[in-house]
Design a protein around this motif. Structure first.
Motif, PDB file in Angstrom:
ATOM      1  N   MET A  50      21.117  24.742  34.661  1.00 33.50           N
ATOM      2  CA  MET A  50      21.927  23.638  34.139  1.00 33.50           C
ATOM      3  C   MET A  50      22.650  22.937  35.298  1.00 33.50           C
ATOM      4  N   THR A  51      22.529  21.620  35.391  1.00 35.79           N
ATOM      5  CA  THR A  51      23.169  20.856  36.453  1.00 35.79           C
ATOM      6  C   THR A  51      24.674  20.811  36.246  1.00 35.79           C
ATOM      7  N   LYS A  52      25.417  21.111  37.301  1.00 32.43           N
ATOM      8  CA  LYS A  52      26.874  21.105  37.229  1.00 32.43           C
ATOM      9  C   LYS A  52      27.428  19.777  37.741  1.00 32.43           C
ATOM     10  N   VAL A  53      28.427  19.271  37.040  1.00 30.23           N
ATOM     11  CA  VAL A  53      29.045  17.994  37.385  1.00 30.23           C
ATOM     12  C   VAL A  53      30.557  18.154  37.360  1.00 30.23           C
ATOM     13  N   VAL A  54      31.233  17.657  38.387  1.00 32.08           N
ATOM     14  CA  VAL A  54      32.694  17.654  38.428  1.00 32.08           C
ATOM     15  C   VAL A  54      33.181  16.359  37.784  1.00 32.08           C
ATOM     16  N   LEU A  55      34.027  16.485  36.774  1.00 31.76           N
ATOM     17  CA  LEU A  55      34.601  15.322  36.093  1.00 31.76           C
ATOM     18  C   LEU A  55      36.029  15.133  36.592  1.00 31.76           C
ATOM     19  N   THR A  56      36.320  13.945  37.112  1.00 30.12           N
ATOM     20  CA  THR A  56      37.660  13.651  37.619  1.00 30.12           C
ATOM     21  C   THR A  56      38.441  12.842  36.584  1.00 30.12           C
ATOM     22  N   ASP A  57      39.656  12.509  36.928  1.00 28.42           N
ATOM     23  CA  ASP A  57      40.475  11.697  36.027  1.00 28.42           C
ATOM     24  C   ASP A  57      40.069  10.228  36.122  1.00 28.42           C
ATOM     25  N   GLY A  58      40.799   9.384  35.426  1.00 32.32           N
ATOM     26  CA  GLY A  58      40.577   7.951  35.483  1.00 32.32           C
ATOM     27  C   GLY A  58      41.697   7.278  36.260  1.00 32.32           C
ATOM     28  N   GLY A  59      41.880   5.984  36.016  1.00 30.41           N
ATOM     29  CA  GLY A  59      42.885   5.230  36.751  1.00 30.41           C
ATOM     30  C   GLY A  59      44.284   5.424  36.182  1.00 30.41           C
ATOM     31  N   MET A  60      45.237   5.768  37.034  1.00 23.53           N
ATOM     32  CA  MET A  60      46.622   5.963  36.595  1.00 23.53           C
ATOM     33  C   MET A  60      47.376   4.639  36.512  1.00 23.53           C
ATOM     34  N   GLY A  61      47.233   3.797  37.522  1.00 22.62           N
ATOM     35  CA  GLY A  61      48.098   2.632  37.656  1.00 22.62           C
ATOM     36  C   GLY A  61      48.085   1.688  36.476  1.00 22.62           C
ATOM     37  N   GLN A  62      46.913   1.214  36.099  1.00 24.81           N
ATOM     38  CA  GLN A  62      46.832   0.232  35.026  1.00 24.81           C
ATOM     39  C   GLN A  62      47.289   0.828  33.690  1.00 24.81           C
TER      40      GLN A  62
ATOM     41  N   GLY B 123      24.145   7.613  34.054  1.00 22.26           N
ATOM     42  CA  GLY B 123      23.049   7.146  34.905  1.00 22.26           C
ATOM     43  C   GLY B 123      23.201   7.610  36.337  1.00 22.26           C
ATOM     44  N   TRP B 124      24.438   7.613  36.845  1.00 27.51           N
ATOM     45  CA  TRP B 124      24.655   8.093  38.215  1.00 27.51           C
ATOM     46  C   TRP B 124      24.371   9.590  38.321  1.00 27.51           C
ATOM     47  N   VAL B 125      24.768  10.333  37.308  1.00 25.72           N
ATOM     48  CA  VAL B 125      24.493  11.773  37.308  1.00 25.72           C
ATOM     49  C   VAL B 125      22.985  12.020  37.338  1.00 25.72           C
ATOM     50  N   LYS B 126      22.255  11.280  36.545  1.00 29.88           N
ATOM     51  CA  LYS B 126      20.805  11.473  36.485  1.00 29.88           C
ATOM     52  C   LYS B 126      20.129  11.080  37.796  1.00 29.88           C
TER      53      LYS B 126
ATOM     54  N   ALA C 194      37.198  11.291  28.113  1.00 30.48           N
ATOM     55  CA  ALA C 194      36.805  12.146  26.990  1.00 30.48           C
ATOM     56  C   ALA C 194      35.388  11.815  26.523  1.00 30.48           C
ATOM     57  N   ALA C 195      35.064  10.521  26.451  1.00 27.80           N
ATOM     58  CA  ALA C 195      33.711  10.122  26.050  1.00 27.80           C
ATOM     59  C   ALA C 195      32.682  10.585  27.069  1.00 27.80           C
ATOM     60  N   LEU C 196      33.058  10.524  28.335  1.00 29.58           N
ATOM     61  CA  LEU C 196      32.152  10.974  29.389  1.00 29.58           C
ATOM     62  C   LEU C 196      31.940  12.483  29.325  1.00 29.58           C
ATOM     63  N   ARG C 197      33.013  13.214  29.063  1.00 27.44           N
ATOM     64  CA  ARG C 197      32.890  14.670  28.866  1.00 27.44           C
ATOM     65  C   ARG C 197      31.916  14.979  27.730  1.00 27.44           C
ATOM     66  N   ASP C 198      32.076  14.297  26.627  1.00 28.23           N
ATOM     67  CA  ASP C 198      31.215  14.556  25.469  1.00 28.23           C
ATOM     68  C   ASP C 198      29.758  14.216  25.773  1.00 28.23           C
ATOM     69  N   ARG C 199      29.527  13.136  26.495  1.00 25.86           N
ATOM     70  CA  ARG C 199      28.152  12.760  26.851  1.00 25.86           C
ATOM     71  C   ARG C 199      27.525  13.774  27.792  1.00 25.86           C
ATOM     72  N   LEU C 200      28.301  14.238  28.761  1.00 28.12           N
ATOM     73  CA  LEU C 200      27.776  15.242  29.680  1.00 28.12           C
ATOM     74  C   LEU C 200      27.332  16.490  28.926  1.00 28.12           C
ATOM     75  N   VAL C 201      28.180  16.954  28.032  1.00 27.17           N
ATOM     76  CA  VAL C 201      27.853  18.152  27.257  1.00 27.17           C
ATOM     77  C   VAL C 201      26.644  17.899  26.366  1.00 27.17           C
ATOM     78  N   ALA C 202      26.613  16.746  25.697  1.00 25.58           N
ATOM     79  CA  ALA C 202      25.516  16.436  24.779  1.00 25.58           C
ATOM     80  C   ALA C 202      24.175  16.352  25.502  1.00 25.58           C
ATOM     81  N   GLU C 203      24.201  15.950  26.761  1.00 22.22           N
ATOM     82  CA  GLU C 203      22.958  15.783  27.510  1.00 22.22           C
ATOM     83  C   GLU C 203      22.617  16.999  28.358  1.00 22.22           C
ATOM     84  N   GLY C 204      23.369  18.096  28.158  1.00 21.91           N
ATOM     85  CA  GLY C 204      22.984  19.354  28.768  1.00 21.91           C
ATOM     86  C   GLY C 204      23.524  19.620  30.152  1.00 21.91           C
ATOM     87  N   PHE C 205      24.531  18.864  30.585  1.00 24.63           N
ATOM     88  CA  PHE C 205      25.164  19.109  31.885  1.00 24.63           C
ATOM     89  C   PHE C 205      26.342  20.041  31.716  1.00 24.63           C
TER      90      PHE C 205
END
Length: 301
Positions: free
Chosen positions: A1-13, A261-264, A282-293
C-alpha cells in the motif's frame, strides 16, 4: 500500500475569515496575541481533518517584516506564541508533526532579495534559533527564487532537523519559479545539502500539474500543496491578503481531484495552501483512503 503524508491547509486566509480584526500588515501578529484560540482551534481542526503535519503560524512573524512595520520587539514573543499554540493544538486533537516555518522574508511571490544573501541568511538563522528546539522538521516554503531557497535551506540544515523545501511557481506559462528560474536550476543551487523532500506550493493546481514531471526529475521524495486564488498579482509588498480572491471552482472535491492526481504521479506529500481549508483536507483524507492509499506520519512515507 502506497503511503502518503497529508499536511494541513492554509492558515492565513481561513483566519482572516474567522477573525474580528481587519487585515493589516501586522494582522498575523495581532491574531496570535489577541485571538490565540482561533489559531489553536484551526490547527486542531486540520489535525482532526487528517493532517499529519501542521506548520507554525509564524509566516509573517519574521524580523524583516516586523522591523518594516515598526514592531521588531515582537519577534521573539510571536515566535514563542506560535510554537505554544501549535503544541496545544496537537495535545488537544491528536498526534501530528510540527513543521518550523521559514517563509519568504520580503513578501510572498517577490523573487528579488531586497537585502544581501548574507543578511538574508542571518535572518533565517534567527528564526531557526527560536524554533529548532520545538519542531520536528523545517519547511522552507513559498520560495520564489533560488537564492531565497538557498538561504532558508542553509539555515534550516544547520539545525540538524529534516528539511523540506517548497518552491512557488508562476501561475501561467512554462514551469518556472516566480524568479524565472527552472526547478532544476533552483535545485542545483542547493548543492549537496541534505533534503528530506522537495515540493511545490502556493500556486494554481494547474501550475503544479504542468511542473510535476520537472519536480519528479529532481529525485527523492516530492509533494505539492496548491492555493485556491484566482490570481496573486494584486498583492504588493507590504500589502494585505484581503486584496486576493478565492476561486469558485475549487471546492473540496475538485481540489482532491488535483491532489490525488499528484499522488498517482508519484507525490508522497500533499496538502493545501491559501484558500484550502479543513474541509478540503478532510475530503482529501477520505479520497486517499477510498483509493487505497495509507495516510502516514511525516517520517513514515
Amino acid at each position: 500500500m502506497t503511503k502518503v503524508v497529508l499536511t494541513d491547509g492554509g492558515m492565513g486566509q481561513e483566519l482572516v475569515r474567522r477573525s474580528k480584526s481587519e487585515p493589516s500588515p501586522l494582522w498575523s501578529a495581532k491574531v496570535l496575541m489577541e485571538e490565540p484560540d482561533l489559531v489553536r482551534g484551526l490547527h486542531a481542526e486540520f489535525i482532526r481533518a487528517g493532517a499529519k503535519v501542521i506548520t507554525l503560524n509564524t509566516y509573517s512573524a519574521t524580523p524583516e517584516r516586523l522591523e518594516r512595520e515598526g514592531a521588531p520587539e515582537m519577534f521573539k514573543p510571536l515566535q514563542k506564541r506560535g510554537i505554544e499554540l501549535a503544541k496545544a493544538a496537537r495535545d488537544e486533537a491528536g498526534d501530528a508533526a510540527i513543521a518550523g516555518c521559514l517563509p519568504p522574508l520580503f513578501g510572498s511571490y517577490a523573487p528579488a532579495l531586497t537585502i544581501s544573501y548574507d543578511e538574508t541568511l542571518d535572518i533565517y538563522r534567527r528564526v531557526v534559533t527560536e524554533q529548532a528546539d520545538h519542531v520536528d522538521l523545517f519547511l522552507c516554503e513559498t520560495m520564489a527564487s533560488a537564492d531565497e531557497a538557498r538561504a532558508a535551506v542553509t539555515a534550516a540544515t544547520e539545525s540538524g532537523k529534516p528539511v523540506w523545501v517548497s518552491w512557488t511557481l508562476s501561475d501561467h506559462g512554462e514551469p518556472r519559479l516566480r524568479s524565472g528560474e527552472s526547478l532544476a536550476a533552483a535545485n542545483a543551487a542547493l548543492g549537496d545539502m541534505p533534503l528530506a523532500a522537495r515540493l511545490i506550493n502556493c500556486c494554481r493546481p494547474e501550475a503544479v500539474d504542468a511542473a510535476f514531471a520537472d519536480l519528479l526529475a529532481l529525485g527523492g521524495k516530492v509533494g505539492a500543496y496548491a492555493n485556491g486564488f484566482t490570481a496573486v498579482e494584486a498583492l504588493k509588498h507590504g500589502g494585505t491578503v484581503d486584496v486576493l480572491h478565492a476561486r469558485h471552482d475549487l471546492d473540496p472535491a475538485a481540489y482532491a481531484d488535483f491532489a490525488i492526481g499528484w499522488v498517482k504521479r508519484g507525490a508522497s506529500i500533499i496538502g493545501g495552501c491559501c484558500e484550502v481549508g479543513p474541509e478540503h483536507i478532510a475530503a482529501l483524507r477520505d479520497r486517499l483512503v477510498a483509493e487505497g492509499f495509507e495516510i502516514a506520519g511525516a517520517f513514515d512515507a
